[in-house]
Design a protein around this motif. Structure first.
Motif, PDB file in Angstrom:
ATOM      1  N   ARG A   1     -10.252 -34.129 -44.568  1.00 36.28           N
ATOM      2  CA  ARG A   1     -11.235 -33.114 -44.200  1.00 36.28           C
ATOM      3  C   ARG A   1     -12.435 -33.180 -45.147  1.00 36.28           C
TER       4      ARG A   1
ATOM      5  N   LYS B   1      -5.168 -31.591 -51.142  1.00 40.54           N
ATOM      6  CA  LYS B   1      -4.479 -31.673 -49.845  1.00 40.54           C
ATOM      7  C   LYS B   1      -5.479 -31.803 -48.698  1.00 40.54           C
ATOM      8  N   SER B   2      -6.635 -31.154 -48.833  1.00 44.57           N
ATOM      9  CA  SER B   2      -7.681 -31.315 -47.815  1.00 44.57           C
ATOM     10  C   SER B   2      -8.236 -32.726 -47.831  1.00 44.57           C
TER      11      SER B   2
ATOM     12  N   ALA C   1      -5.886 -34.971 -46.031  1.00 47.46           N
ATOM     13  CA  ALA C   1      -6.046 -34.819 -44.585  1.00 47.46           C
ATOM     14  C   ALA C   1      -7.410 -35.323 -44.117  1.00 47.46           C
TER      15      ALA C   1
END
Lengths: 337, 151
Positions: free
Chosen positions: A300, A294-295, A298
């Motif tokens: 990140r 999920k990071s 995004a």
């Protein structure tokens, strides 16, 4: 072109995609530091089942279904399932996958199973043997305690080096085209055993294997630690993490800036009484499918070296005084435009 | 990096592990064990005095005390309390007779799902079994000693 480089690493020509992933965790993990990243947090570790083993199977089965759904494909599209767990004869996996009606490879890599299943799924897909494969694993605190340690209600004491088995399951759908991060390299690990015999200090037993795979991977790919946004080992916990850092440093690589361990990330160990951190197949699996992917989505993190670690012991080998062999499998995940 | 037959590396690593592993908090554990263990024994003494006050003979009072402590240990195990106590108190709650009850009731709960014969029946002494075996062995040795030298 040859796809193998260095001594152990595979460099994919057409990197397979991670099309979908899912994570289901127990109540304790749902109170931990990564609680916002999981797809489903159970209120009850039994999830309406009669036994811990049945509960673990159900968690795994539902996680696989969810990953397939998240990937936007149908169960019929999946060709092979790679899965494993900690229970004797892999009963959590076989009983979960029995209803999927799909060819199944049962894997035992202890807590490194998420790495092992990902590597094999990626190789199968990239080799052109399947369009879609599932890689998954599970662990359950209660079924693991029952099998490896004591009955739950027995009032024993845990040393500060002990880790807490994660209740949870992670599953990933690997496919040859589509959206999502790709698997560019994999580094299957060797069995490394530096003589640690204490089953209550498994981080120490696995740290040399993790360090070996990290160093081998960096050498094989001719990369530096700074080429990665994150290097995440599976379930070394706070003790094993320190040891792995030290061992990698001895080999001439400083990974401290980018290094973390899923076992350290998952719980708030002071408040949750988990001592050295999380462990179990589910630890790295739900951290990957929850937090890491999920990071990455995004943006990140854009390039991660994910290294699930496993302690290849059994209660018999421990009772017979054998040391604990460790293993760690490396998988590189990358966002591509 | 070396393989598992490199003894020097194993020794070096063993030292590093020792250095990096947090130590057991001995004093805190001892205090917990002392007060919880002592507390259980004090409850036992109070029970014993109570039973004697109720006009039970010395032997009857001792038996009743054990029975009561075993009952309490079993009850607290079933109520999911004894393991929380044991987590902190360690030997303080394992050594008294209530701990013995805990070590039998805990497997009984856990293995009930595997059936009454191969589950509860076969595995109920999983933890307490060694205590019984070596307890018996010790009593035999002491008994033989007593027979020859004690009288």
């Amino acid at each position: 072109m040859e796809k193998f480089i260095g001594s152990q690493t595979i460099q994919f020509e057409c990197p397979p995609h991670i099309l979908g992933a899912s994570s289901i965790v127990g109540p304790k993990e749902g109170e931990g530091l990564l609680k916002d990243y999981f797809d489903l947090i159970l209120e009850d570790a039994l999830w309406g089942e009669e036994t811990w083993e049945k509960a673990e199977s159900k968690i795994l089965k539902e996680t696989i279904h969810l990953a397939i759904k998240n990937a936007g494909i149908a169960i019929d599209d999946v060709r092979y399932v790679f899965s494993g767990d900690l229970l004797n004869q892999l009963i959590a996996s076989s009983f979960a996958i029995r209803s999927l009606n799909k060819p199944f490879f049962g894997l035992f890599g202890a807590c490194s199973t998420m790495g092992e299943s990902l590597i094999l799924a990626a190789m199968t897909v990239e080799g052109g043997f399947a369009k879609y494969c599932v890689a998954s694993t599970s662990s359950h605190y209660c079924s693991a305690e029952k099998q490896f340690r004591y009955p739950l209600e027995f009032g024993n004491q845990r040393p500060p080096t002990a880790t807490w088995t994660v209740t949870g399951s992670g599953a990933v759908v690997v496919g040859n085209h589509g959206q999502g991060p790709v698997i560019t390299h994999v580094t299957p690990g060797r069995i490394i055993d530096l003589g640690v015999k204490d089953p209550m200090n498994m981080g120490a037993a696995m740290a040399p294997a993790a360090a070996d795979t990290i160093v081998t991977h960096l050498k094989d790919t001719n990369r530096k630690p700074s080429d990665y946004d994150m290097i995440a080992t599976g379930d070394l916990g706070s003790v094993g993490k320190e040891l792995a850092l030290e061992l990698v440093k001895k080999q001439g690589y400083d990974i401290e800036q980018v290094y973390t361990d899923c076992g350290v990330e998952i719980y708030e160990s002071d408040k949750q009484d988990t001592h050295a951190g999380g462990s179990g197949c589910g630890c790295s699996a739900v951290t990957l499918t929850g937090y890491l992917l999920k990071s990455m989505k995004a943006k990140r993190y854009n390039r991660i070296l994910f290294i699930p670690t496993g302690a290849l012991l059994s209660t018999t080998s421990a009772n017979e005084g054998e040391s604990i062999p460790g293993i760690a499998h490396g998988v590189v995940l990358e966002n591509i435009e | 990096m070396a393989y598992h037959d490199n003894e020097t590396l194993k020794k070096e690593y063993g030292k590093l592990v020792k250095q990096k592993s947090p130590k057991v908090t001995l004093l805190k554990n001892c205090l917990w064990a002392f007060f919880v263990g002592g507390g259980i024994c004090t409850i036992g003494q109070l029970l014993n005095n109570g039973y004697k006050a109720l006009d039970f003979s010395k032997q009857e009072a001792t038996t009743l005390t054990s029975v009561t402590l075993i009952f309490l240990g079993a009850l607290l195990t079933g109520l999911d309390i004894y393991d929380s106590l044991g987590k902190r108190a360690g030997a303080g709650s394992i050594v008294p007779i209530s701990g013995f009850a805990n070590s039998i009731v805990a497997p009984a709960i856990e293995y009930k799902k595997e059936g009454y014969v191969f589950g509860v029946g076969a595995k109920i002494f999983n933890i307490a079994g060694p205590v019984i075996i070596y307890g018996m062995l010790a009593s035999i040795i002491v008994g033989i000693g007593y027979y020859f030298f004690g009288q």
